[in-house]
Structure formats: structure tokens, C-alpha cells
Design a protein around this motif. Structure first.
Motif, short mmCIF file in Angstrom:
data_model
loop_
_atom_site.label_atom_id
_atom_site.label_comp_id
_atom_site.label_asym_id
_atom_site.label_seq_id
_atom_site.Cartn_x
_atom_site.Cartn_y
_atom_site.Cartn_z
N GLN A 128 66.18 23.45 65.28
CA GLN A 128 65.88 24.39 64.52
C GLN A 128 65.42 24.45 63.71
N ILE A 129 64.23 24.74 63.11
CA ILE A 129 63.85 25.52 61.60
C ILE A 129 64.63 26.42 61.26
N GLU A 130 65.47 25.93 60.30
CA GLU A 130 66.50 26.80 59.37
C GLU A 130 65.50 27.43 58.44
N ARG A 131 64.63 26.58 57.49
CA ARG A 131 63.88 27.07 56.78
C ARG A 131 62.19 27.25 56.33
N THR A 132 62.39 28.12 55.84
CA THR A 132 60.89 28.11 56.38
C THR A 132 59.86 27.59 55.24
N ASP A 133 60.49 26.90 54.06
CA ASP A 133 59.29 25.90 53.52
C ASP A 133 59.39 24.02 54.27
N ARG A 134 59.85 24.38 54.91
CA ARG A 134 60.37 23.25 55.74
C ARG A 134 59.31 23.03 57.61
N ILE A 135 58.44 24.10 57.58
CA ILE A 135 57.65 24.19 58.79
C ILE A 135 56.70 22.68 58.80
N PRO A 136 56.11 23.07 57.49
CA PRO A 136 55.14 21.67 58.43
C PRO A 136 55.67 20.58 58.53
N GLU A 137 56.68 20.33 57.72
CA GLU A 137 57.65 18.49 58.31
C GLU A 137 58.00 18.94 59.40
N LEU A 138 58.44 19.43 60.29
CA LEU A 138 58.80 19.88 60.93
C LEU A 138 58.38 19.55 62.60
N VAL A 139 57.56 20.94 62.43
CA VAL A 139 56.19 21.12 63.31
C VAL A 139 55.32 19.02 63.38
N ALA A 140 54.78 19.00 62.28
CA ALA A 140 54.78 17.49 62.24
C ALA A 140 55.30 16.44 62.80
N ARG A 141 56.89 16.50 62.77
CA ARG A 141 57.58 15.66 63.65
C ARG A 141 57.58 16.03 64.92
N ALA A 142 57.67 17.27 65.28
CA ALA A 142 57.43 17.65 66.70
C ALA A 142 56.03 16.76 67.63
N TYR A 143 54.95 16.90 66.85
CA TYR A 143 53.98 16.17 67.06
C TYR A 143 53.75 15.13 67.39
N ALA A 144 54.01 14.09 65.90
CA ALA A 144 54.70 12.83 66.24
C ALA A 144 55.83 12.81 67.56
#
Ligand code: TPP
Ligand code: MG
Length: 545
Positions: A128-144
Motif C-alpha cells: 500500500q503506497i502510504e506516502r505520495t512522495d514514494r510513488i516513483p520508488e514503489l511503482v518502479a519496484r512493482a515493475y521490477a
């Protein structure tokens, strides 16, 4: 400064996604708004199971994660089937789910679900993405995560307030999937095993294939005269016209091929997990130590040694392995073994007579000559036995079929295939039961102008289950009969072309009209319920045959 929804969509685009599938929900309005001006085609569906299955099919076709957007609670529950199929089929998929605002969490607010628990055993990773500023990090991890090693589904939950907050953060960079390649020592060890073998057989399967891998492998197999079978529903991994292709190792396997798998002294499994269906219930190979020498090639380290102890486990993707062994040459002392395997397959592809006025095998043969390049999709049911047995696949990718055995998959998979490959013929085979689990997606095909061709095999029953009933409880039929709509009229109600066909002779002309329709088309094929499989009849089953 960007709002969370826009930031999220920007990440999808930079990771290379050009197509996404959704059913909208008020829980993720900010993402929808982010899509308003995005260079990304959005296909709106009529049911989340279809959206998830389309995304799964996209993942199979492209090797990149299919993107599916659904609302919280009910939307997520509907989408679960696509996540399950992506897991069993090792397909990269990212399911984006709305979530209640963080201010309401843990109150069982409207449609609130803990997605980590709900999707825990179904997905490769849930966050669950709790912080807006972590969207790039967590979406990149999702793709990887979705693409690396053994591919699979990822679920990301998106709290509403997180999506509407504004932040100023940089984008991630486009993801790169990790693809393990075989070591030189692995290839040498394989050469050694082949040099000592007398009856080698390859089993091709799993995910992460490419057209180039299929070609490279064909070169290796043909130069060394090694026969190869395709794992369950992975029949497009090798051109079926190759003299090395020996048929499919799945449900309803050719008994001669099953015997051959048992008699092989070296099995070269390239990509498959060697799951229950491919191994005929773990009988073609004995766990944990098969009597055949097993070389098991898989891109997921955890899969090697999970059930079977290979004499040579190789951590590699099928594409990387194919490239590495392409130049490998040994003296093929098994020419007759290869020729016999091929002869068995060609014999197996000759349909015998079946009861009733419509010979489904003959229809499949006619179709495969008329549209040999087609992408063929199906869900689950006995009708698929005719497709798997009598079709010939040529290019990778051209088969979309759930190894998870999920009914309702074929129509959505066809819609996705036509969106990805508009210039190819896309043909779906569905059972009458199977079809009505997702037939409403004809509306999606119409709306997005995707002229798919659907064959509904109408035998008035959930045939597979009736088959099992007749075997286990002869004559005691319960819960398996179906009263169907007029399928041609059903298709026409969507504005699609629709026909009902009752006899083999009517098939070629009906096919031509459907192909010429220029819009989605459905042809219902009336199959005699006696014709329960290509091999046997209902009455023979009831009589213990
Ligand atoms: C989603 C889902 N529900 C139930 C099943 C169990 N199941 C497997 S095959 C089958 C019957 C399929 O019927 P139909 O589509 O008419 O094909 P037929 O076997 O008659 O050719 C059922 C109910 C399943 N595999 N998937
Ligand atoms: Mg049926």
C-alpha cells in the motif's frame, strides 16, 4: 508539483506502458484524471475480472506488466481471478486498487479491505503506497518485481488522500528486468549429458519467451534432432510445423507422447515449472528424483528443486538459455526416436469421427488453414481439448490460455490481443459455460472497435464436470445442465455479427461471413453433448469406458 494520481500515471508511461485496462471507481478519481492527457490508451471494461484477464493477456503478449485499475472492495474482489491466473501462469501484472482515505483506515470504512491479507497468497508482492512522495520508488519496484526472475502479479493499494496530495519529486528511471543467463559451465554440462544420452526429449514452457528465443531454440533442436513437447498451454513456444515438435504435454496428452516422456533418458525442461498438469499429476516424472536425467532450466531460483531434483538445474530465462545453446551441436544418435515422436504427433492430429452433425476437429483444421497466423485464446472446458489437439501454432506469441484453468478467460484475452496486435486475426474458443462468464465484453470489443472472432462451443452443459460425474457417479447428473440463450441473437444485441452453426458443412461459409464482418463476430457451434472429448462419448464414459 504533481498530484499523486498524475505522478502515478507518469510512472506508468515512463516504464513503457501504452495500454491499460480498467473499470472506473470513485476511489481512484485522481488516477483517472491523471490519465486524461496521458499518452496511454485506456480500455474500459464491463467487469473487473475481464479487465484483470485482459491485463494478464497483455503481460503474456508483451513480457511487460499488464496494468489493471479497479476500485476498492468489490472491484478488487472481481479482479482477483486475473491475479490468480497471473500467479499460476507466471505473468507480469500490476493491479492498482483504490483504498479508503488514511483518515478512515481500520474502521471498516466503505469498501475497506486489507489488500496485503486479501492478496497475500495470490500475488508476488502486495503493498500500500502510504506516502505520495514514494510513488516513483514503489511503482518502479512493482515493475521490477513483476518482471524479474519468475514473473508474477503485484498489487498496489492507493489510499485516496495519498493520491490527491501534491508533491515535488523526480520521476524514477525506466525499469530494467533482471534476466538470469546460463553460465558457460552449465552449457558445457548440458553438452556432456547430451553426448551420453540416447533418448533426449525437451519440454518447453513457462513465461518470458520471445519470438527470437523460439527461433533460436528451433535451430538448436532441429540441428540436434531433439524432439520437443510443449508444456500445458505453452504450445506456441516452438513452431508446430517443426519436425522436432511432438505435441503438447498437458490435459488429454497423447498417450504415445506420455509414454515417450516416461521412456526418455534425458529430459531438457526449458522454462516450465513442471506443475501438476504438465506432469499428469506428478506421474510422468516422479518427485523428488525422476528416473529420467532431468535438466531443469527456470528463471526463478526457488522453482529449481521445489518439486524435482534435477541432475542439472540451470538458473536462466528461456530466451537467455536459447541464445546460449543455439550453437551447441552433438551427434544425434536418436534420429529414429525423433522421427517416431513426430509421426505420433501427426497421427494424433487426425480427427476421428465424433457423434452429431458438427465435427469440431474438422472445423479447427479448416480454420487453421484459413487463418494460420491467428492468435488463439480460450478459457476452460472440454471444448479446449479440440483446440489444443488439432490447432497448429507457428509464431510466438500466438496462444493465450490460462494454465490456471480459469473459465471466462478467452474473450477478454482476445480483446487484449486485438488491441496489442490489430493486424493479426484473433480467435477465441469458448464453451457455452465459459463464454457467459465474460461474454459481456463483446460490448468492450464493440466500443473499442476490436474485431475479434469468438466461437462458442454449445453443448448445453458444463461438459468437463459432466464428464467427471459420468466417470465417478454414472447416470447421476446434477448441477451441470445449461439452458442457453440464442447466441447469435445475443451477439447481435451488442451490434456484433452473430451466427449459429449446426453442421460441419455450414462452417466455412459462416467463417467467411464472420471474417468479412469488419466488427466483432460470434459463431456458435452446436456440439452434440455425446461428443464429450475428441476421444470418447458420454455413453461410453457412463458405461465405464
Ligand atoms: C472460474 C471457474 N469456475 C469453475 C471451474 C470448473 N470447471 C472447469 S471446466 C467447467 C465446465 C466448462 O463448461 P463449458 O465452458 O460449457 O465447456 P465444456 O466442458 O462443456 O466444453 C467447469 C465448471 C473453472 N475451471 N473455472
Ligand atoms: Mg459446454
Amino acid at each position: 508539483m504533481r498530484r499523486g494520481g498524475k505522478l502515478l500515471v507518469d510512472q506508468l508511461v515512463l516504464h513503457g506502458t501504452e495500454l491499460a485496462f480498467c473499470v472506473p471507481g470513485e476511489s481512484y478519481l485522481d488516477v483517472l484524471d491523471g490519465l486524461y492527457e496521458a499518452p496511454l490508451r485506456l480500455i474500459t471494461c464491463r467487469h473487473e475480472s475481464a479487465a484483470a484477464n485482459m491485463a494478464e493477456a497483455y503481460g503474456k503478449l508483451t513480457g511487460r506488466p499488464g496494468i489493471c485499475l479497479v476500485t476498492r472492495g468489490p472491484g478488487a474482489a472481481h479482479a482477483a481471478v486475473g491475479v490468480h491466473t497471473a500467479f499460476q501462469d507466471s505473468t507480469p501484472l500490476i493491479l492498482l486498487v483504490g483504498q479508503v482515505s488514511s483518515a478512515q483506515e481500520e474502521r471498516e470504512a466503505f469498501q475497506e479491505v486489507d489488500y496485503r491479507r486479501m492478496f497475500g497468497p495470490l500475488a508476488k508482492w502486495v503493498a500500500q503506497i502510504e506516502r505520495t512522495d514514494r510513488i516513483p520508488e514503489l511503482v518502479a519496484r512493482a515493475y521490477a518485481t513483476a518482471c524479474s526472475g519468475r514473473p508474477g502479479p503485484v498489487v498496489l493499494a492507493l489510499p485516496e488522500d495519498m493520491l490527491s496530495r501534491e508533491v515535488g519529486v523526480p520521476d524514477a528511471r525506466p525499469f530494467r528486468a533482471v534476466r538470469p543467463a546460463p553460465a558457460a559451465a552449465d552449457v558445457e554440462a548440458l553438452r556432456g549429458l547430451l553426448e551420453r544420452a540416447e533418448r533426449p526429449l525437451a519440454i518447453l514452457g513457462g513465461a518470458s519467451w520471445t519470438a527470437a528465443a523460439s527461433e533460436a531454440l528451433r535451430e538448436f533442436l532441429e540441428a540436434n534432432e531433439i524432439p520437443a513437447g510443449a508444456a500445458f498451454r505453452r504450445q506456441d513456444t516452438l513452431d508446430n510445423d517443426s519436425p522436432c515438435y511432438a505435441g503438447d504435454i498437458g490435459l488429454g496428452i497423447n498417450p504415445a507422447l506420455a509414454e515417450r516422456v516416461g521412456n526418455a533418458d534425458l529430459l531438457l525442461a526449458i522454462g516450465p515449472r513442471l506443475g501438476e498438469i504438465t506432469t499428469s499429476g506428478y506421474t510422468l516424472l516422479d518427485p523428488p528424483v525422476p528416473k529420467q536425467a532431468l535438466v531443469h532450466v527456470h528463471p526463478g531460483a526457488e522453482e529449481l528443486g521445489r518439486v524435482y531434483q534435477a541432475v542439472l538445474p540451470i538458473l536462466a530465462g528461456p530466451a537467455e538459455l536459447a541464445e546460449a545453446i543455439r550453437p551447441l551441436r552433438v551427434e544425434p544418435r536418436w534420429r529414429e526416436w525423433r522421427a517416431a515422436a513426430r509421426a505420433d504427433f501427426e497421427e494424433w492430429q487426425r480427427p476421428g469421427p465424433i457423434p452429431g452433425g458438427l465435427d469440431l476437429g474438422a472445423c479447427v483444421l479448416h480454420l487453421r488453414d484459413r487463418v494460420p497466423d491467428a492468435i488463439v485464446t480460450n478459457g476452460a472446458g472440454n471444448f479446449a481439448g479440440w483446440v489444443h489437439r488439432f490447432w497448429r501454432w507457428h509464431d510466438y506469441p500466438s496462444q493465450l490460455a490460462p494454465t490456471s484453468g480459469a473459465m471466462g478467460y478467452g474473450v477478454p484475452a482476445a480483446v487484449a490481443a486485438k488491441a496489442v496486435f490489430p493486424d493479426r486475426h484473433v480467435i477465441c474458443f469458448a464453451g457455452d459455460g465459459d463464454f457467459l462468464m465474460s461474454g459481456q465484453e463483446l460490448a468492450t470489443a464493440m466500443q473499442h472497435k476490436l474485431p475479434i472472432l469468438v466461437f462458442v462451443v454449445d453443448n448445453g452443459m458444463y461438459g468437463t464436470i459432466r464428464m467427471h460425474q459420468e466417470r465417478r457417479f454414472p447416470g447421476r447428473v446434477v448441477g451441470t445442465g445449461l439452458v442457453n440463450p440464442d447466441f447469435a441473437a445475443y451477439a447481435a444485441a451488442f451490434g456484433a455479427h452473430g451466427e449459429n452453426v449446426e453442421r460441419t458443412e455450414e462452417f466455412p461459409a459462416a467463417l467467411e461471413r464472420a471474417l468479412a464482418a469488419g466488427r466483432p463476430a460470434l459463431v456458435a457451434l452446436r456440439l452434440d453433448p455425446e461428443a464429450i472429448t475428441p476421444r470418447t462419448t458420454l455413453s461410453a464414459l457412463a458405461a465405464g469406458g
